[in-house]
Write an enzyme that holds these catalytic residues in place. Sequence first.
Site, PDB file in Angstrom:
ATOM      1  N   LYS A   1    -109.893 -58.893  30.415  1.00  0.00           N
ATOM      2  CA  LYS A   1    -108.618 -58.170  30.312  1.00  0.00           C
ATOM      3  C   LYS A   1    -108.773 -56.841  31.004  1.00  0.00           C
ATOM      4  CE  LYS A   1    -104.462 -57.582  28.764  1.00  0.00           C
ATOM      5  NZ  LYS A   1    -104.101 -57.355  30.186  1.00  0.00           N
TER       6      LYS A   1
ATOM      7  N   GLN B   1    -114.012 -50.941  31.065  1.00  0.00           N
ATOM      8  CA  GLN B   1    -113.073 -51.767  30.295  1.00  0.00           C
ATOM      9  C   GLN B   1    -113.786 -52.586  29.214  1.00  0.00           C
ATOM     10  OE1 GLN B   1    -109.738 -51.542  31.977  1.00  0.00           O
ATOM     11  NE2 GLN B   1    -109.003 -52.045  29.953  1.00  0.00           N
TER      12      GLN B   1
ATOM     13  N   LYS C   1    -114.138 -50.152  26.267  1.00  0.00           N
ATOM     14  CA  LYS C   1    -112.802 -49.764  25.802  1.00  0.00           C
ATOM     15  C   LYS C   1    -112.176 -50.898  25.003  1.00  0.00           C
ATOM     16  CE  LYS C   1    -110.125 -48.209  29.046  1.00  0.00           C
ATOM     17  NZ  LYS C   1    -109.074 -47.985  30.081  1.00  0.00           N
TER      18      LYS C   1
ATOM     19  N   LYS D   1    -111.264 -56.157  35.824  1.00  0.00           N
ATOM     20  CA  LYS D   1    -110.390 -55.239  36.576  1.00  0.00           C
ATOM     21  C   LYS D   1    -110.174 -55.808  37.961  1.00  0.00           C
ATOM     22  CE  LYS D   1    -108.380 -51.196  36.016  1.00  0.00           C
ATOM     23  NZ  LYS D   1    -107.960 -50.528  34.755  1.00  0.00           N
TER      24      LYS D   1
ATOM     25  N   GLY E   1    -101.104 -53.685  34.482  1.00  0.00           N
ATOM     26  CA  GLY E   1    -100.894 -52.568  35.402  1.00  0.00           C
ATOM     27  C   GLY E   1    -102.043 -51.570  35.413  1.00  0.00           C
ATOM     28  N   ASP E   2    -102.037 -50.739  36.409  1.00  0.00           N
ATOM     29  CA  ASP E   2    -102.926 -49.571  36.526  1.00  0.00           C
ATOM     30  C   ASP E   2    -102.270 -48.711  37.605  1.00  0.00           C
ATOM     31  OD1 ASP E   2    -105.797 -48.613  35.608  1.00  0.00           O
ATOM     32  OD2 ASP E   2    -105.733 -48.198  37.732  1.00  0.00           O
TER      33      ASP E   2
ATOM     34  N   THR F   1    -100.064 -46.193  26.635  1.00  0.00           N
ATOM     35  CA  THR F   1    -101.270 -45.432  26.971  1.00  0.00           C
ATOM     36  C   THR F   1    -101.061 -43.950  26.639  1.00  0.00           C
ATOM     37  OG1 THR F   1    -101.628 -47.021  28.749  1.00  0.00           O
ATOM     38  CG2 THR F   1    -103.025 -45.070  28.727  1.00  0.00           C
TER      39      THR F   1
ATOM     40  N   ASN G   1     -97.303 -43.320  34.898  1.00  0.00           N
ATOM     41  CA  ASN G   1     -97.032 -43.951  33.611  1.00  0.00           C
ATOM     42  C   ASN G   1     -97.740 -43.237  32.460  1.00  0.00           C
ATOM     43  OD1 ASN G   1     -98.325 -46.166  31.596  1.00  0.00           O
ATOM     44  ND2 ASN G   1     -96.171 -46.579  31.992  1.00  0.00           N
TER      45      ASN G   1
ATOM     46  N   SER H   1    -101.439 -54.223  25.257  1.00  0.00           N
ATOM     47  CA  SER H   1    -101.462 -55.452  26.061  1.00  0.00           C
ATOM     48  C   SER H   1    -101.961 -56.615  25.210  1.00  0.00           C
ATOM     49  CB  SER H   1    -102.402 -55.290  27.259  1.00  0.00           C
ATOM     50  OG  SER H   1    -101.772 -54.614  28.315  1.00  0.00           O
TER      51      SER H   1
HETATM   52  P1  NDP Z   1     -99.529 -44.324  38.080  1.00  0.00           P
HETATM   53  O1  NDP Z   1     -99.676 -44.964  39.406  1.00  0.00           O
HETATM   54  O2  NDP Z   1     -98.327 -44.578  37.276  1.00  0.00           O
HETATM   55  O3  NDP Z   1     -99.684 -42.742  38.222  1.00  0.00           O
HETATM   56  C1  NDP Z   1    -100.820 -42.158  38.771  1.00  0.00           C
HETATM   57  C2  NDP Z   1    -100.592 -40.679  38.886  1.00  0.00           C
HETATM   58  O4  NDP Z   1    -101.812 -40.047  39.292  1.00  0.00           O
HETATM   59  C3  NDP Z   1     -99.569 -40.333  39.949  1.00  0.00           C
HETATM   60  O5  NDP Z   1     -98.937 -39.140  39.599  1.00  0.00           O
HETATM   61  C4  NDP Z   1    -100.432 -40.151  41.188  1.00  0.00           C
HETATM   62  O6  NDP Z   1     -99.839 -39.324  42.161  1.00  0.00           O
HETATM   63  C5  NDP Z   1    -101.657 -39.506  40.599  1.00  0.00           C
HETATM   64  N1  NDP Z   1    -102.827 -39.896  41.407  1.00  0.00           N
HETATM   65  C6  NDP Z   1    -103.286 -41.137  41.608  1.00  0.00           C
HETATM   66  N2  NDP Z   1    -104.349 -41.132  42.417  1.00  0.00           N
HETATM   67  C7  NDP Z   1    -104.549 -39.859  42.728  1.00  0.00           C
HETATM   68  C8  NDP Z   1    -105.502 -39.214  43.536  1.00  0.00           C
HETATM   69  N3  NDP Z   1    -106.465 -39.895  44.189  1.00  0.00           N
HETATM   70  N4  NDP Z   1    -105.435 -37.872  43.609  1.00  0.00           N
HETATM   71  C9  NDP Z   1    -104.468 -37.185  42.949  1.00  0.00           C
HETATM   72  N5  NDP Z   1    -103.522 -37.751  42.175  1.00  0.00           N
HETATM   73  C10 NDP Z   1    -103.572 -39.063  42.083  1.00  0.00           C
HETATM   74  O7  NDP Z   1    -100.856 -44.739  37.284  1.00  0.00           O
HETATM   75  P2  NDP Z   1    -101.125 -44.654  35.708  1.00  0.00           P
HETATM   76  O8  NDP Z   1    -100.417 -43.499  35.116  1.00  0.00           O
HETATM   77  O9  NDP Z   1    -100.932 -46.003  35.170  1.00  0.00           O
HETATM   78  O10 NDP Z   1    -102.706 -44.390  35.700  1.00  0.00           O
HETATM   79  C11 NDP Z   1    -103.267 -43.078  35.650  1.00  0.00           C
HETATM   80  C12 NDP Z   1    -104.687 -43.164  35.148  1.00  0.00           C
HETATM   81  O11 NDP Z   1    -104.705 -43.738  33.842  1.00  0.00           O
HETATM   82  C13 NDP Z   1    -105.651 -44.038  35.968  1.00  0.00           C
HETATM   83  O12 NDP Z   1    -106.941 -43.489  35.885  1.00  0.00           O
HETATM   84  C14 NDP Z   1    -105.611 -45.363  35.239  1.00  0.00           C
HETATM   85  O13 NDP Z   1    -106.778 -46.125  35.489  1.00  0.00           O
HETATM   86  C15 NDP Z   1    -105.567 -44.862  33.807  1.00  0.00           C
HETATM   87  N6  NDP Z   1    -105.070 -45.799  32.801  1.00  0.00           N
HETATM   88  C16 NDP Z   1    -103.853 -46.431  32.921  1.00  0.00           C
HETATM   89  C17 NDP Z   1    -103.403 -47.269  31.947  1.00  0.00           C
HETATM   90  C18 NDP Z   1    -102.064 -47.909  32.005  1.00  0.00           C
HETATM   91  O14 NDP Z   1    -101.720 -48.599  31.047  1.00  0.00           O
HETATM   92  N7  NDP Z   1    -101.277 -47.715  33.051  1.00  0.00           N
HETATM   93  C19 NDP Z   1    -104.227 -47.561  30.759  1.00  0.00           C
HETATM   94  C20 NDP Z   1    -105.436 -46.787  30.673  1.00  0.00           C
HETATM   95  C21 NDP Z   1    -105.838 -45.962  31.683  1.00  0.00           C
HETATM   96  P3  NDP Z   1     -99.135 -40.014  43.421  1.00  0.00           P
HETATM   97  O15 NDP Z   1     -97.971 -40.780  42.865  1.00  0.00           O
HETATM   98  O16 NDP Z   1     -98.753 -38.900  44.308  1.00  0.00           O
HETATM   99  O17 NDP Z   1    -100.189 -40.916  44.009  1.00  0.00           O
HETATM  100  O1  2IT Z   2    -107.364 -48.958  32.285  1.00  0.00           O
HETATM  101  C1  2IT Z   2    -106.704 -49.675  31.497  1.00  0.00           C
HETATM  102  O2  2IT Z   2    -107.050 -49.842  30.323  1.00  0.00           O
HETATM  103  C2  2IT Z   2    -105.467 -50.290  31.995  1.00  0.00           C
HETATM  104  N1  2IT Z   2    -105.097 -50.061  33.140  1.00  0.00           N
HETATM  105  C3  2IT Z   2    -104.675 -51.192  31.114  1.00  0.00           C
HETATM  106  C4  2IT Z   2    -105.256 -52.584  31.104  1.00  0.00           C
HETATM  107  C5  2IT Z   2    -104.449 -53.622  30.390  1.00  0.00           C
HETATM  108  O3  2IT Z   2    -104.886 -54.783  30.451  1.00  0.00           O
HETATM  109  O4  2IT Z   2    -103.433 -53.322  29.768  1.00  0.00           O
END
Ligand code: NDP
Ligand code: 2IT
Length: 444
Positions: A90, A111, A114, A126, A165-166, A209, A240, A376
């Site tokens: 997952k 992961q 986690k 992943k 998603g990620d 998240t 997100n 999830s």
């Molecule tokens: P999104 O794509 O929704 O948002 C990512 C945000 O971070 C955007 O504002 C983006 O800016 C910025 N960003 C991404 N890459 C960079 C970079 N290299 N340098 C600077 N800014 C950056 O992703 P999420 O919010 O889903 O994910 C954010 C983090 O949380 C990641 O580390 C992800 O692995 C982690 N995560 C996500 C989960 C989920 O359920 N979505 C669960 C657990 C962890 P821009 O749009 O300009 O690129």
């Molecule tokens: O980093 C993470 O935990 C995620 N992007 C969510 C993974 C998931 O299966 O919901």
Amino acid sequence: MSYVDEVLEKVVAKNPAEPEFHQAVKEVLESLRPVIEANEERYRKEALLERLVEPDRQFKFRVPWVDDKGQVQVNTGYRVQFNNSIGPYKGGLRLHPSVNLGIIKFLGFEQIFKNSLTGLPIGGGKGGSDFDPKGKSDREVMAFCQSFMPELCKYIGADTDVPAGDIGTGAREIGYMFGQYKRIKGLYEGVLTGKGLTYGGSLVRTEATGYGLLYLTREMLKCNGHDIAGKTVVVSGAGNVAIYAIEKAQQMGAKVVTCSDSTGWVYDPEGIDLAALKEIKEVKRARLTEYKNYRPNSEYHEGRGVWTVKCDVALPCATQNELHLEDAKTLVSNGCIAVAEGANMPTTMEATEYLQKNGVLFAPGKAANAGGVATSALEMSQNSERLSWTFEEVDSKLQSIMVNIFHNLDDAAKRYGKEGDYVAGANIAGFEKVANAMLAQGVA
Ligand code: NDP
Ligand code: 2IT
């Protein structure tokens, strides 16, 4: 040489040019030292650590698609199935130009622990691609997703591997991928999570998240004599995780004064206007430069800089290695009391150590952002029983999961004489369950 050092050396030698993967393994194994030392003979004989750091399998494949000008584009797709000893693989799919095998492996490795911490039956995996959804039309995104799935679908399934998603993968991308999986396999099953509510998605998954991050942060603060209400919070990211972290922090009575994207950051001394942020990012898919049009008294700065703003609590919610030692020093000198990671590995190891040494409460991502994958897993449960739970039901399960995670890691840290070291606590608590399952299942 100690068993941990031996394995760390082998990981670097066997996986050159994967610095993020080395970093993730090092952080975990360093904090497992007391557990490994207490069981060294058995773990060595069983090659438990060697098995833990080697993915079960990894896939890398070509993803050709046609852009709006009729030009064929070629991206690389990945899926790493790391460890399924406690449940089906997952983990999310990251779509970002920086994606390579080492990044997917670091994320897949994190992961494992986690997912174990959530208390739910999910293993670690992943995937993703170096495809950049930014600036692409909906049709181009669909073309990519429809070409990604014919290969990915060979490896995934509701009981084998369930992506989500990620970065760069949200409801739109999951929808296109789900549609294509269904066409190819002829199966209507919970093969992906983060689905839309009309076709098997779970309420609260979108928010999970960010909300989970705040539920855990509130508990950590409470157990250390602080109240989240009234605190000044800085957040990085505007995706997100960041958006729903800001929403929940505001609901809890905190004031969030920053957010950022890959081009710049916003400081809004009166508190981030969430409706404006959602419109810019979720509806228009635009840059943060637009925020000033909604809030003339706010400041927009190019580049990075949210950690320079005085705060009580810092929540890195963008990407890996975005909070460096210099930033940690600034946070400490500005009186920050807590850092909780919404992103995966956003704080460098040196910065983490500095924060911990200086008494800052530090919640690592594998615990603090586990609410997304936990919800999830709740989506998987609902799909299996072909029912949908109410918002309140899912949200209350999420709250208990996050509070439990905090107490599990707090207890694990105490058991090994590392009270207050939540990094060690998370790694130990996450590892114990996986290690027991691996040992019980024999050499595999
Ligand atoms: P999104 O794509 O929704 O948002 C990512 C945000 O971070 C955007 O504002 C983006 O800016 C910025 N960003 C991404 N890459 C960079 C970079 N290299 N340098 C600077 N800014 C950056 O992703 P999420 O919010 O889903 O994910 C954010 C983090 O949380 C990641 O580390 C992800 O692995 C982690 N995560 C996500 C989960 C989920 O359920 N979505 C669960 C657990 C962890 P821009 O749009 O300009 O690129
Ligand atoms: O980093 C993470 O935990 C995620 N992007 C969510 C993974 C998931 O299966 O919901």
